[in-house]
Design a protein around this motif. Structure first.
Motif, PDB file in Angstrom:
ATOM      1  N   TYR A 174      38.645  35.789  37.467  1.00  0.00           N
ATOM      2  CA  TYR A 174      39.169  34.770  38.119  1.00  0.00           C
ATOM      3  C   TYR A 174      38.792  35.060  39.905  1.00  0.00           C
ATOM      4  O   TYR A 174      39.752  35.304  40.567  1.00  0.00           O
ATOM      5  CB  TYR A 174      40.581  34.628  37.942  1.00  0.00           C
ATOM      6  CG  TYR A 174      41.447  35.953  37.891  1.00  0.00           C
ATOM      7  CD1 TYR A 174      42.040  36.610  39.070  1.00  0.00           C
ATOM      8  CD2 TYR A 174      41.580  36.473  36.919  1.00  0.00           C
ATOM      9  CE1 TYR A 174      42.723  37.762  38.911  1.00  0.00           C
ATOM     10  CE2 TYR A 174      42.427  37.371  36.304  1.00  0.00           C
ATOM     11  CZ  TYR A 174      42.775  38.237  37.536  1.00  0.00           C
ATOM     12  OH  TYR A 174      43.598  39.386  37.329  1.00  0.00           O
ATOM     13  N   ASP A 211      43.828  27.595  36.089  1.00  0.00           N
ATOM     14  CA  ASP A 211      43.896  28.243  37.291  1.00  0.00           C
ATOM     15  C   ASP A 211      43.894  27.379  38.706  1.00  0.00           C
ATOM     16  O   ASP A 211      43.026  26.587  38.750  1.00  0.00           O
ATOM     17  CB  ASP A 211      42.802  29.119  37.458  1.00  0.00           C
ATOM     18  CG  ASP A 211      42.788  30.385  38.636  1.00  0.00           C
ATOM     19  OD1 ASP A 211      43.319  29.988  39.708  1.00  0.00           O
ATOM     20  OD2 ASP A 211      42.006  31.572  38.599  1.00  0.00           O
ATOM     21  N   ALA A 244      46.066  30.843  33.328  1.00  0.00           N
ATOM     22  CA  ALA A 244      46.263  30.787  34.923  1.00  0.00           C
ATOM     23  C   ALA A 244      45.466  31.869  35.741  1.00  0.00           C
ATOM     24  O   ALA A 244      44.891  32.838  34.960  1.00  0.00           O
ATOM     25  CB  ALA A 244      47.623  30.591  35.144  1.00  0.00           C
ATOM     26  N   HIS A 245      45.532  31.762  36.630  1.00  0.00           N
ATOM     27  CA  HIS A 245      45.121  32.844  37.710  1.00  0.00           C
ATOM     28  C   HIS A 245      45.858  34.091  37.256  1.00  0.00           C
ATOM     29  O   HIS A 245      47.268  33.984  36.898  1.00  0.00           O
ATOM     30  CB  HIS A 245      45.366  32.366  39.260  1.00  0.00           C
ATOM     31  CG  HIS A 245      44.587  33.377  40.049  1.00  0.00           C
ATOM     32  ND1 HIS A 245      43.106  33.110  40.375  1.00  0.00           N
ATOM     33  CD2 HIS A 245      45.015  34.282  40.928  1.00  0.00           C
ATOM     34  CE1 HIS A 245      42.748  34.127  41.317  1.00  0.00           C
ATOM     35  NE2 HIS A 245      43.900  34.628  41.689  1.00  0.00           N
ATOM     36  N   THR A 290      52.096  34.582  34.471  1.00  0.00           N
ATOM     37  CA  THR A 290      50.847  34.191  34.273  1.00  0.00           C
ATOM     38  C   THR A 290      50.148  34.714  33.127  1.00  0.00           C
ATOM     39  O   THR A 290      49.010  34.322  32.732  1.00  0.00           O
ATOM     40  CB  THR A 290      49.993  33.862  35.493  1.00  0.00           C
ATOM     41  OG1 THR A 290      49.544  35.076  36.065  1.00  0.00           O
ATOM     42  CG2 THR A 290      50.477  32.791  36.450  1.00  0.00           C
TER      43      THR A 290
END
Length: 252
Positions: free
Chosen positions: A135, A159, A186-187, A195
């Motif tokens: 990421y 994200d 997600a991030h 997350t």
């Protein structure tokens, strides 16, 4: 269990900085430079270091100088243009890579902001066999030049820091980069917070280890199934035919 230590390194401009190092129990397969996502990531860093060291790699994570420290170090010097604010950080990464070259080939793995640095280091730091970014920030919207070394990227499709629409565009511009995405992730999907995504974390880690194994350790030559058997059969057939000819027709 890996052996952990804190060491001091010296950058090309002469300033010193610290790095966390973990050595595997046995002879190393190679080395991995880990670039965490900013400061305060000690817990995640140790988890990552232990996982890579358990797989047989020397792991080293530099404490990169924050921008404020870099600015303070240049106060009082004659005014000059600084075209590349990342240069001091890349110099520290270069020194970190150089410090573990005796362990074998070196990979760089980064997370978040560290992932952006790993992507940048792939083209600008010498002695790096491959790069992996999780990421990575600052990459998809400023992709830059074609990659000089094998580069693997991991992105979460949910994200909000690195929008997946930009990842899709990045893939179109950089077909030479292996970019995996993970649905609903997600991030910081491999972090310790809310997350965290277990399946995405496990799959990304397996892909990262396979990537590093290929370009740092090197895979043995691939032997196709029954490779050589066909040639051997042809040779045996020729020999048999020649032997039959020499013997003449079979006896009754």
């Amino acid at each position: 269990m890996p052996t952990e230590s804190t060491i001091k390194l010296t950058a090309s401009d002469g300033h010193t900085f610290q790095a966390f190092r973990a050595d595997p129990a046995d002879a190393p397969k190679g080395a991995i430079v880990v670039l965490p996502d900013g400061t305060g990531a000690a817990g995640k860093l140790r988890k990552v270091a232990d996982a890579f060291a358990a797989s047989g790699y020397v792991v080293i994570a530099p404490e990169l100088s924050p921008p404020a420290a870099i600015d303070a170090a240049t106060e009082g010097e004659p005014a000059k243009t600084v075209p590349d604010p990342a240069a001091p950080l890349l110099a520290e990464i270069q020194s970190t890579v150089d410090s573990v070259k005796e362990c074998g080939k070196v990979a760089v793995v980064g997370f978040g902001a560290g992932g952006g640095l790993a992507y940048d280091a792939a083209n600008r730091v010498s002695g790096v066999a491959c790069a992996v970014s999780y990421y990575a920030t600052g990459v998809v919207n400023a992709a830059g030049a074609k990659r000089k070394i094998p580069t693997l990227l991991h992105f979460g499709e949910a994200d909000i820091v690195v929008p997946f629409a930009e990842v899709t565009m990045f893939r179109a511009y950089h077909p030479e980069v292996s970019a995996f995405s993970y649905p609903n992730a997600a991030h910081a999907f491999d972090g310790d917070g809310q997350t965290y995504d277990e399946s995405a974390t496990a799959l990304a880690h397996d892909r990262t280890l396979a990537w590093i194994s290929q370009y740092v350790v090197g895979q043995p030559p691939i032997t196709l199934k029954n490779a050589g058997a066909y040639a051997l059969a042809k040779t045996d057939k020729k020999k048999k035919k020649k032997a039959d000819d020499d013997m003449g027709p079979p006896a009754d």
